[in-house]
Design an enzyme around this catalytic site. Structure first.
Site, PDB file in Angstrom:
ATOM      1  N   GLU A 225     -36.875  19.054 -25.046  1.00 11.85           N
ATOM      2  CA  GLU A 225     -35.825  19.459 -24.099  1.00 11.85           C
ATOM      3  C   GLU A 225     -36.109  18.816 -22.759  1.00 11.85           C
ATOM      4  O   GLU A 225     -37.278  18.682 -22.383  1.00 11.85           O
ATOM      5  CB  GLU A 225     -35.904  20.983 -23.824  1.00 11.85           C
TER       6      GLU A 225
ATOM      7  N   LYS B  73     -36.956  18.676 -18.971  1.00 11.02           N
ATOM      8  CA  LYS B  73     -37.604  19.646 -18.085  1.00 11.02           C
ATOM      9  C   LYS B  73     -36.782  19.679 -16.804  1.00 11.02           C
ATOM     10  O   LYS B  73     -36.823  18.749 -15.993  1.00 11.02           O
ATOM     11  CB  LYS B  73     -39.052  19.242 -17.808  1.00 11.02           C
TER      12      LYS B  73
ATOM     13  N   ASP C 258     -35.462  20.484 -13.185  1.00  6.18           N
ATOM     14  CA  ASP C 258     -36.219  20.656 -11.949  1.00  6.18           C
ATOM     15  C   ASP C 258     -35.518  21.663 -11.036  1.00  6.18           C
ATOM     16  O   ASP C 258     -34.762  21.298 -10.149  1.00  6.18           O
ATOM     17  CB  ASP C 258     -36.366  19.293 -11.263  1.00  6.18           C
TER      18      ASP C 258
ATOM     19  N   TYR D 187     -33.949  28.314 -21.601  1.00  2.60           N
ATOM     20  CA  TYR D 187     -34.894  27.574 -22.436  1.00  2.60           C
ATOM     21  C   TYR D 187     -35.763  28.501 -23.287  1.00  2.60           C
ATOM     22  O   TYR D 187     -36.713  28.048 -23.920  1.00  2.60           O
ATOM     23  CB  TYR D 187     -35.762  26.612 -21.626  1.00  2.60           C
TER      24      TYR D 187
ATOM     25  N   LYS E  56     -44.728  14.861 -18.062  1.00  2.00           N
ATOM     26  CA  LYS E  56     -44.121  14.634 -16.752  1.00  2.00           C
ATOM     27  C   LYS E  56     -43.763  13.161 -16.564  1.00  2.00           C
ATOM     28  O   LYS E  56     -44.501  12.279 -17.020  1.00  2.00           O
ATOM     29  CB  LYS E  56     -45.106  15.058 -15.644  1.00  2.00           C
TER      30      LYS E  56
ATOM     31  N   CYS F 101     -23.491   0.368  21.185  1.00  2.00           N
ATOM     32  CA  CYS F 101     -23.249   0.158  19.749  1.00  2.00           C
ATOM     33  C   CYS F 101     -23.812  -1.191  19.304  1.00  2.00           C
ATOM     34  O   CYS F 101     -23.496  -2.219  19.919  1.00  2.00           O
ATOM     35  CB  CYS F 101     -21.746   0.224  19.491  1.00  2.00           C
TER      36      CYS F 101
ATOM     37  N   CYS G  57     -20.487  -3.491  18.437  1.00  2.00           N
ATOM     38  CA  CYS G  57     -19.497  -3.962  19.412  1.00  2.00           C
ATOM     39  C   CYS G  57     -19.972  -3.859  20.854  1.00  2.00           C
ATOM     40  O   CYS G  57     -19.290  -4.319  21.759  1.00  2.00           O
ATOM     41  CB  CYS G  57     -18.188  -3.193  19.247  1.00  2.00           C
TER      42      CYS G  57
ATOM     43  N   CYS H  58     -20.226   5.633  18.406  1.00  2.00           N
ATOM     44  CA  CYS H  58     -19.812   4.497  19.221  1.00  2.00           C
ATOM     45  C   CYS H  58     -18.462   4.857  19.819  1.00  2.00           C
ATOM     46  O   CYS H  58     -17.578   5.344  19.108  1.00  2.00           O
ATOM     47  CB  CYS H  58     -19.690   3.268  18.315  1.00  2.00           C
TER      48      CYS H  58
ATOM     49  N   CYS I 265     -14.035  -1.535  17.787  1.00  2.00           N
ATOM     50  CA  CYS I 265     -15.364  -1.761  17.206  1.00  2.00           C
ATOM     51  C   CYS I 265     -15.227  -2.364  15.807  1.00  2.00           C
ATOM     52  O   CYS I 265     -14.558  -1.808  14.941  1.00  2.00           O
ATOM     53  CB  CYS I 265     -16.148  -0.453  17.129  1.00  2.00           C
TER      54      CYS I 265
HETATM   55  S1  IVH Z   1     -40.504  26.451 -21.351  1.00  2.22           S
HETATM   56  C1  IVH Z   1     -43.633  29.516 -22.245  1.00  2.22           C
HETATM   57  N1  IVH Z   1     -38.603  24.655 -21.084  1.00  2.22           N
HETATM   58  O1  IVH Z   1     -41.043  24.312 -16.066  1.00  2.22           O
HETATM   59  C2  IVH Z   1     -42.816  28.350 -21.905  1.00  2.22           C
HETATM   60  N2  IVH Z   1     -39.745  25.356 -19.135  1.00  2.22           N
HETATM   61  O2  IVH Z   1     -43.846  23.826 -15.524  1.00  2.22           O
HETATM   62  C3  IVH Z   1     -42.115  28.507 -20.639  1.00  2.22           C
HETATM   63  N3  IVH Z   1     -38.899  24.320 -17.068  1.00  2.22           N
HETATM   64  O3  IVH Z   1     -41.865  27.661 -15.428  1.00  2.22           O
HETATM   65  C4  IVH Z   1     -41.395  27.350 -20.141  1.00  2.22           C
HETATM   66  N4  IVH Z   1     -37.327  23.114 -18.006  1.00  2.22           N
HETATM   67  O4  IVH Z   1     -39.476  26.900 -14.886  1.00  2.22           O
HETATM   68  C5  IVH Z   1     -39.542  25.390 -20.461  1.00  2.22           C
HETATM   69  N5  IVH Z   1     -36.861  23.104 -21.006  1.00  2.22           N
HETATM   70  C6  IVH Z   1     -37.796  23.839 -20.384  1.00  2.22           C
HETATM   71  C7  IVH Z   1     -37.967  23.791 -18.982  1.00  2.22           C
HETATM   72  C8  IVH Z   1     -38.963  24.551 -18.400  1.00  2.22           C
HETATM   73  C9  IVH Z   1     -37.903  23.454 -16.855  1.00  2.22           C
HETATM   74  C10 IVH Z   1     -39.774  24.875 -15.998  1.00  2.22           C
HETATM   75  C11 IVH Z   1     -39.958  26.369 -16.084  1.00  2.22           C
HETATM   76  C12 IVH Z   1     -41.450  26.566 -16.174  1.00  2.22           C
HETATM   77  C13 IVH Z   1     -41.962  25.285 -15.613  1.00  2.22           C
HETATM   78  C14 IVH Z   1     -43.358  24.975 -16.130  1.00  2.22           C
END
Ligand code: IVH
Length: 666
Positions: A111, A113, A115, A223, A313, A405, A408, A423, A429
């Site tokens: 999946e 990750k 942010d 998730y 990561k 500016c 001009c 400006c 200009c």
């Molecule tokens: S699973 C026990 N799946 O990443 C497993 N976490 O660095 C719990 N996060 O605290 C997390 N996308 O906030 C999981 N597809 C994903 C995620 C995900 C983002 C975040 C989540 C977690 C942090 C860990």
């Protein structure tokens, strides 16, 4: 009434689902708005009917004072990180060994990750009860008031037989586009700029006032789950994900199930790296989870993270480099934006040598000088930015807004009450001209059909079109000389120019591109003053009496018309035959509230805010956001707060909604 009320809730919740979760709306905005208004009317008439699942309950009326603490029934865990393919594979080899397998022969679910920030949402018998942040994993903070404003989170689960208890875990995030929009707004409003979408999402969720969170486009994708008590039996993590989608949640894009071989991890990483920039949200890696829940149970946890999942990561997108210089770029409206020139640095897959600095406030906030080492962040396809000073330079040159500016040479002035500098060259200009000509000729304004942006640029580059007045001096040869333009198409352009000459006063004012005077304000100006001379000679006081015109815009208008170059350009345009009928300002009989400022506060029940504002404006009043001695009258709805108090203290006239309607409707 009760049945109609439930029907409306059902319909609106379903449309929200289609729109916010499935990206597939089936109903028009107009019908949606009509039903929402009807729902609000029923709730106003019979407040005892209001239920927690009503879409009106997403945004609470009052900000919270403090966060309540919530103990998670199942601990919210974190993930171990892997920074290479070798580390990822080694993680699963270790798991395989512990499970007694010879190799990684089990299915792995991958999946993105996301942010953002981790949230747990608790439902009882299918109904939203609360939402909490992760906190220290055991105990988090109650953020139900802001989480409920996220339309992709159902207030009632989509199931005839919902689980008794269900705790859904997932990530709240701000899509890239919403983040950029928020920062653009912050730049022009002189408010805080967010460093990245994660901070923007966290900042929005931790707002005390749910109204602010509601205005930000936040999303939630689950998730996993914590507590579950229901009839479903899950064997795989992927089953849980499908089940959550069926309950009405969004799905993570690009999820895959594959046997955990080295080749498959390699391919998956390559695929995700390629597609990362196309995603609507920021992702900072990939989460790999063993799909089989029995295997997950056998492995269990170590410290704060599971032994069955790992976060691969992406490489850091932050790097340090030196600030070599700062240039100032001039935009269409003349705003000067500082741009950092950097010693080239490789960040997140590309070489970066420029980064935006937004405005002078941002430079001050960063404490930045030329010569400093700075940290650069490139978040996906978001424009690179300077995050902070990492090492103060040996020789430091302060960054100063130029007094003239760079394009001009006209003087530069700070916009009243704002962080931006502009400006003052206006239409003379060069940096502003081509963009202003495009604005002037565009469909919304002078609507010069065959004079498109490409042609304007070409004519500008050859020096045939320097200001908007030059449009009327073009001849067929000027246009036909350009590549690809024959005499016939040149004639079409000239015909369009000719037929665009008869216009309306509001359209012409809008076409001039006065800073912050858009289509609506231009129309208001035309209607209020009736003719161009009255507008161009109006005092600041007269200008602020016009709806939608505050002191900053009034000053922009006055500055624009006081500029001699602008005066000459306008005179040339009129001499070339551009014309409009004068408008007759409404008579005082039609506008009994002319010159008055009114304030609306509290929840109006019979009219919407927009309707009440439009009504007041049609009567000649200006509608303001705060109460002062000058306020002629305050219209008070339900649950009015501080504005009503101020009005009582100052002794302003106060009307409740029914008295207001009785006085002015019909
Ligand atoms: S699973 C026990 N799946 O990443 C497993 N976490 O660095 C719990 N996060 O605290 C997390 N996308 O906030 C999981 N597809 C994903 C995620 C995900 C983002 C975040 C989540 C977690 C942090 C860990």
């Amino acid at each position: 009434m009760k049945q109609r009320y439930s029907e409306l809730i059902c319909k609106i919740n379903q449309w929200d689902q289609e729109y916010y979760v499935l990206d597939d709306p089936s109903e028009s905005d107009a019908e949606y708005d009509r039903c929402f208004t009807e729902l609000l009317a029923i709730e106003a008439a019979q407040p005892e009917l209001i239920t927690a699942e009503s879409p009106s309950q997403r945004v609470g009326a009052t900000p919270i004072q403090d966060y309540a603490k919530i103990t998670h029934q199942v601990r919210m865990l974190s993930l171990a990180n892997a920074f290479s393919l070798a580390e990822t594979y080694a993680f699963f080899e270790k798991a395989a060994k512990e499970l007694g397998h010879d190799s990684v022969d089990f299915s792995v679910y991958s999946e993105p990750k996301l942010d953002g920030l981790a949230i747990s949402i608790y439902y009882e018998n299918g109904k939203f009860v609360y939402a909490a942040t992760r906190g220290d994993g055991q105990m988090g903070e109650d953020v139900s008031h802001t989480i409920k404003t996220i339309k992709s989170i159902p207030l009632k689960l989509n199931s005839p037989n919902p689980p008794k208890h269900l705790d859904i875990r997932g990530e709240v995030f701000m899509p890239k586009q919403a983040f950029e929009k928020l920062n653009r707004l912050a730049t022009s409003n002189h408010t805080k700029i967010f460093v990245n979408p994660r901070n923007a999402a966290a900042g929005s969720i931790r707002q005390m006032n749910p109204k602010i969170a509601a205005e930000r486009d936040l999303q939630f994708i689950p998730y996993g789950i914590g507590t579950y008590e229901g009839e479903q039996v899950f064997r795989y993590h992927s089953d849980i994900m499908h089940y959550l989608h069926s309950l009405g949640f969004k799905q993570n894009p690009h999820c895959f199930n594959f046997i955990g071989s080295y080749e498959n991890f390699t391919q998956n990483y390559a695929f995700m790296s390629d597609h990362r920039a196309d995603l609507a949200m920021e992702i900072d890696g990939i989460v790999y989870k063993i799909d089989d829940l029995t295997l997950q149970d056998t492995l269990g946890f170590i410290a704060r993270s599971p032994k069955w999942a790992v976060a691969r990561k992406f490489p850091a997108q932050n790097e340090s480099t030196q600030l070599l210089a700062v240039d100032f770029q001039v935009g269409r409206t003349g705003v000067l934006t500082p741009v950092a020139r950097l010693a080239p640095v490789f960040v997140g897959g590309v070489t970066v040598s420029n980064a935006t600095l937004h405005n002078m406030d941002e430079i001050e906030r960063l404490g930045l000088c030329i010569g400093d080492e700075v940290e650069i962040q490139r978040a996906g396809d978001v424009i690179p930015k300077v995050v902070k000073v990492t090492v103060i330079g040996n020789t430091r040159t302060p960054i100063i807004m130029p007094s003239h500016c760079p394009v001009c040479g006209s003087s530069v002035a700070q916009t009243l009450g704002q962080a931006s500098f502009r400006c003052t060259g206006g239409l003379s200009c060069g940096a502003q001209s081509a963009e202003r000509i495009k604005h002037y000729a565009s469909r919304k304004f002078m609507n010069i059909n065959n004079l498109g942006t490409k042609l304007i640029e070409a004519l500008y580059d050859t020096g045939k079109l320097k200001t908007i007045a030059d449009i009327y001096q073009l001849n067929s040869a000027d246009i036909a000389d350009l590549d690809g333009q024959g005499l016939k198409s040149a004639q079409n352009v000239l015909d369009s120019i000719e037929s665009s000459k008869t216009t309306k006063l509001g359209t012409f004012i809008g076409a001039l591109g006065i800073h912050e005077v858009g289509e609506e304000s231009a129309k208001h100006l035309a209607k209020h003053f009736g003719n161009l001379t009255a507008i161009s000679t109006a005092s600041l006081e007269e200008l602020v009496a016009v709806p939608d015109i505050g002191p900053v815009i009034a000053q922009n208008i006055a500055d624009f018309f006081n500029d001699i170059t602008n005066q000459t350009i306008i005179a040339d345009i009129i001499a070339a035959g551009v014309n409009w009928p004068d408008e007759v300002p409404p008579s005082p009989n039609e506008q009994p509230l002319l010159g008055q400022t009114w304030v609306l506060t509290g929840t109006l029940e019979k009219l919407t805010r927009t309707e009440a504002k439009a009504l007041l404006e049609s009567l000649g009043a200006k509608v303001a956001g705060s109460v002062s001695k000058k306020t002629a009258c305050v219209v008070v709805g339900k649950d009015a707060g501080s504005k009503l108090k101020t009005a009582e203290t100052l002794g302003n006239k106060i009307l409740d909604e029914s008295a207001f309607i009785a006085a002015f409707v019909d």
